[in-house]
Design an enzyme around this catalytic site. Structure first.
Site, PDB file in Angstrom:
ATOM      1  N   HIS A   1       0.858  -1.188   0.000  1.00  0.00           N
ATOM      2  CA  HIS A   1       0.000   0.000   0.000  1.00  0.00           C
ATOM      3  C   HIS A   1       0.892   1.235   0.000  1.00  0.00           C
ATOM      4  CE1 HIS A   1      -3.780  -2.192   0.848  1.00  0.00           C
ATOM      5  NE2 HIS A   1      -2.979  -3.031   1.472  1.00  0.00           N
TER       6      HIS A   1
ATOM      7  N   ASP B   1       2.080  -6.732   2.290  1.00  0.00           N
ATOM      8  CA  ASP B   1       0.908  -5.980   2.770  1.00  0.00           C
ATOM      9  C   ASP B   1       1.362  -4.747   3.558  1.00  0.00           C
ATOM     10  OD1 ASP B   1      -1.732  -5.259   2.968  1.00  0.00           O
ATOM     11  OD2 ASP B   1      -2.285  -6.792   4.430  1.00  0.00           O
TER      12      ASP B   1
HETATM   13  O1  DOR Z   1      -4.262  -4.451   7.604  1.00  0.00           O
HETATM   14  C1  DOR Z   1      -4.559  -4.083   6.490  1.00  0.00           C
HETATM   15  N1  DOR Z   1      -4.383  -2.811   6.093  1.00  0.00           N
HETATM   16  N2  DOR Z   1      -5.077  -4.967   5.667  1.00  0.00           N
HETATM   17  C2  DOR Z   1      -5.564  -4.603   4.465  1.00  0.00           C
HETATM   18  O2  DOR Z   1      -5.970  -5.449   3.728  1.00  0.00           O
HETATM   19  C3  DOR Z   1      -5.630  -3.169   4.105  1.00  0.00           C
HETATM   20  C4  DOR Z   1      -4.538  -2.444   4.734  1.00  0.00           C
HETATM   21  C5  DOR Z   1      -4.599  -0.949   4.596  1.00  0.00           C
HETATM   22  O3  DOR Z   1      -4.934  -0.433   3.515  1.00  0.00           O
HETATM   23  O4  DOR Z   1      -4.282  -0.273   5.549  1.00  0.00           O
HETATM   24 ZN    ZN Z   2      -6.171  -7.107   2.762  1.00  0.00          ZN
HETATM   25 ZN    ZN Z   3      -3.575  -5.021   1.843  1.00  0.00          ZN
END
Ligand code: DOR
Ligand code: ZN
Ligand code: ZN
Length: 385
Positions: free
Chosen positions: A20, A265
């Site tokens: 992200h 992630d």
């Molecule tokens: O913990 C998470 N944060 N899992 C996800 O799938 C999305 C992510 C986020 O965008 O912060």
């Molecule tokens: Zn996720």
């Molecule tokens: Zn994610």
């Protein structure tokens, strides 16, 4: 210039299928530039930027913008992940073909867990994707089973009074999407597998000849719900940290190849979004700069993977899954290559303030980890050392 990699382990540049970066929308927590710097320091030469930005990456204008900014920054190839639907919780499929045909050549579509709760929508997305030759990442949980849930549904959450997120929420959707992919003749990729049962389902689906692949995060390999005792919001993540037996099953599955690869992630959040009471903290943790070391700690040290195996799970398999032909392979003599040199004997203590990421939400603060990326090279140019 000439680089002396003596004493290091030479690997193909790492490929992260799940990052992200918060641009556009939350540049206060991560930009494509800071996320790229963190990726390069972590040994990555390609990352896949999740679609849950603001605005959502559901059209070619945005996916091409993300790709172009990444190329301008020049530290890592930033491949945008397209949203499956218009908007994250949309009911209408996004212009997947346009995104696939654009400058970014989008190869992977996902939703970050929001839109494909609906099995009919997932079925249509899989059918469409099979004609387009792209991949859908199953990112979803059964929403009824996770409503209000903040932590793994086990003895620890019960003792601490935290609302529980059951394994079945993940596993029921993995089973559903494996069957939908079978019927559609499509490929599906399971994002952040977190339970022992998901491993069994993956093994079963492979035996049926279903074209399913899967990733595991470094934090699900190293951490478990015993971390929740402090109520520190840094440990809140989706899917939640599970139990010891899940962790061990995930490690064994990665060693065996039932889980194909490691994906971070990497999810940056502002300090004020993480400092609050556990149930109020935003889910997500940093991962790019620590991934290799966590893999060394959980997989190399216990003898579950050798360095050849590290190349497989960090680089070759993720590159193959999304069809990147310029990543994840050994370089030929004279060719400008993507590579990472790891110092296998280094030990380092994680200091949040020393990270290149714009956010500080690492769960490994003050932890000493083994193995460190010494050098990253993108197409012949040093991007981190
Ligand atoms: O913990 C998470 N944060 N899992 C996800 O799938 C999305 C992510 C986020 O965008 O912060
Ligand atoms: Zn996720
Ligand atoms: Zn994610």
């Amino acid at each position: 210039r000439t680089v002396d990699g003596r004493g290091g382990v030479l690997l193909p540049g790492f490929v992260d299928l799940h990052t992200h970066v918060r641009e556009p929308g939350r540049e206060d927590t991560e930009t494509i530039a800071t996320g790229s710097a963190a990726a390069a320091r972590g040994g990555y030469t390609a990352i896949f930027a999740m679609a849950n930005t603001s605005p959502v990456a559901d059209n070619a204008a945005i996916t091409d913008l993300v790709w172009r900014i990444g190329q301008e920054v020049g530290l890592v190839d930033v491949h945008p992940v397209g949203a499956v639907t218009v908007g994250l919780e949309g009911r209408q499929l996004a212009e997947m073909g346009m995104m696939a045909d654009g400058a970014a050549k989008v190869k992977l579509f996902s939703d970050d867990g929001k839109c494909v709760h609906d099995p009919v929508l997932m079925k249509r997305a899989l059918e469409y994707s099979s004609g387009l030759g792209v991949l859908i990442s199953q990112h979803s949980e059964d929403p009824r089973l996770t409503e209000g849930a903040v932590a793994h549904d086990g003895p620890t959450a019960a003792r601490l009074g935290l609302a529980g997120w059951p394994r079945a929420a993940e596993e029921s959707i993995v089973a559903r999407d494996a069957l939908l992919a079978r019927d559609a003749g499509a490929r599906v990729h399971v994002a952040h597998a977190s339970t022992e049962g998901t491993v069994s389902l993956l093994r079963w689906a492979r035996e049926q000849g279903i074209a399913i692949t899967a990733e595991v995060t470094p934090h699900h390999l190293l951490l478990d719900d015993s971390r929740l005792e402090t109520y520190d919001g840094v440990n809140r993540v989706n899917p939640p940290l599970r139990e010891d037996r899940d962790k061990l099953a995930l490690r064994a599955a990665l060693a065996e190849g039932v889980i194909d690869c490691v994906a971070t992630d990497h999810a940056p959040h502002a300090a004020q979004e993480k400092c609050c009471e556990f149930s109020q903290a935003k889910p997500g943790m940093l991962g790019l700069e620590t991934a290799l070391s966590v893999v060394v700690e959980t997989m190399v040290r216990p003898g579950l993977l050798d360095w050849r195996g590290v190349a497989r799970v960090m680089s070759e398999r993720p590159a193959q899954i999304v069809g990147l032909d310029d990543q994840g392979r050994p370089i030929a003599v004279g060719e400008p290559g993507n590579l990472t040199v790891v110092d296998p004997d280094a030990e380092w203590t994680v200091e949040p303030d020393a990270l290149a990421s714009k956010s500080r939400n690492t769960p490994y603060a003050a932890m000493t980890l083994p193995g460190r990326v010494a050098l990253t090279v993108l197409r012949g140019t040093v991007t981190a050392e």
